[in-house]
Design an enzyme around this catalytic site. Sequence first.
Site, short mmCIF file in Angstrom:
data_model
loop_
_atom_site.label_atom_id
_atom_site.label_comp_id
_atom_site.label_asym_id
_atom_site.label_seq_id
_atom_site.Cartn_x
_atom_site.Cartn_y
_atom_site.Cartn_z
N ASP A 1 -7.51 5.40 -23.10
CA ASP A 1 -8.67 4.56 -23.34
C ASP A 1 -8.45 3.72 -24.61
O ASP A 1 -7.90 4.20 -25.59
CB ASP A 1 -9.90 5.45 -23.49
CG ASP A 1 -11.19 4.67 -23.50
OD1 ASP A 1 -11.38 3.84 -22.59
OD2 ASP A 1 -12.01 4.89 -24.41
N GLU B 1 -5.50 1.22 -20.78
CA GLU B 1 -6.79 0.53 -20.64
C GLU B 1 -6.72 -0.67 -21.57
O GLU B 1 -6.92 -0.56 -22.78
CB GLU B 1 -7.94 1.47 -21.00
CG GLU B 1 -9.32 0.88 -20.73
CD GLU B 1 -9.89 0.13 -21.93
OE1 GLU B 1 -9.85 -1.12 -21.90
OE2 GLU B 1 -10.35 0.76 -22.88
N ASP C 1 -17.74 2.31 -16.37
CA ASP C 1 -18.59 1.51 -17.26
C ASP C 1 -19.22 0.30 -16.56
O ASP C 1 -20.00 -0.42 -17.18
CB ASP C 1 -17.78 1.01 -18.46
CG ASP C 1 -17.53 2.10 -19.50
OD1 ASP C 1 -18.33 3.06 -19.56
OD2 ASP C 1 -16.54 2.01 -20.25
#
Length: 492
Positions: A291, A338, A391
Amino acid sequence: MNSWIDRRRSAVLLHITSLPGPFHKGVLGAEAREFIDRIDEAGFTVWQFLPLGPTHGHGSPYESLSSFAGNPEFIDLREGLAHGWLDDETLQKCRTAKRHAAARNIASPRFWQQVAQDEQLAASLQEFRHAHSYWLEDYALFSALKARFKDLAWWQWPQPLRDRDTDAMAQAKDENMALIEQVIFEQYLFDRQWHELKAYAESKAVQLFGDLPIYVAHDSADVWSHRDDFTLNSKGLCTEVAGVPPDYFSATGQRWGNPLYHWEPREREGFSWWTARVRQQLERMHMMRIDHFRALEAFWVIPAESEDGIIGEWRKAPGDALLQTLQEKLGKLPLIAEDLGIITDEVTALRQKFGLPGMKILQFAFGGDADNPYLPKNHELNSVVYTGTHDNDTTMGWFKGADKATRKRVLAELDNAKAEDMPWALIECALASVAKLAVIPMQDLLELGSEAKFNTPGTLDNNWAWRMQEMPKAGCCCWRMSRQLNRLYKRI
């Protein structure tokens, strides 16, 4: 460097908590194995989920009490019935987080009684404690003290325990042994159930795809036990925190509040904490997303007193040296970057140097011009395409909420699809992409709207709660259509 993804594959994104079942959230039991069966039948060969650590009260898996521990709420307590640690009446009541925790509290002393009588179990437990000693003992004491001080953050504890005074720590271990033993029991059981699930996935040729937050929570065993590695003062408070500057999505940026790393001493000692962290996660899963990957090249530094992300500065990170060290110590790095947000040429170069796939989000594809990197025609072979992530809104929610011009462009780009073809037109677009891995959220396969949105970034309420009420049966529409498309686009 070439991609480590061996062939065209597809995945379903579903967090463990969203599995159906008899408890207050999904667990590592029969329902998880049934989910593997269903996606296998539908031609998917990868299951993606979110971070596995124990969470704070708000439930975000990206804000964990430990980078190493498993969430005890994922434990399938039905195993306790078979071993005599729990009775059926107690199990029937485990429909809230508090009840699940109470049942674990009942099971723990009965487990330890069995350990005293069962040499094989005792040896297995001892092997687990030895293999995980670098984090387990600290985490167990941290959790016990969190319970003792009614969930106060560690920097609010009495000074000797806040600062890990040797005598105070020894006394705390003696006084809280029952709580410490419960945590060790929970982590042992989580580890055992997780590896049983992993073995089952491998028997079906399904790979597990996890997620590693770039930062750790301030109130975590990691920071409490390694204070010198983070941007903290003598009282344990942050002097600088993580976040991102203002961008297209937010005029004030985002202040995440995590402490930042002191990278220089980490690099000098060979990134041992990072190596242990990544090694353990890769023992649990076959591939993993990092992430906020861009923070390995440069990260946004916000003064702790700031309330948003407007004031700050970019600071370089030793991502090249870190990834090189991880590669040398762990071998092939099955990592996915990411790389969303403000991405520079330097971030892209770092990702490409180590052959790490980036991410393409189709919901981001239909704004801007023809150079939009998320447009299907601009996808790269070494990438992972999503209709949307955890998200994003669901595809149906996003499409219905878009303005008329955007909806028109979406349908035109999707081979002149009709509105009633959604979300399957976007799902087909993802599976047709040249990207080696395509990921479809379970909510999209179920054709759900915004009521099934999993998270709204920047908010604390009404997140991480969506759950399947029941598992779609074998042969149902979502699995049948998936198999047809996976076969058509050679992902089986």
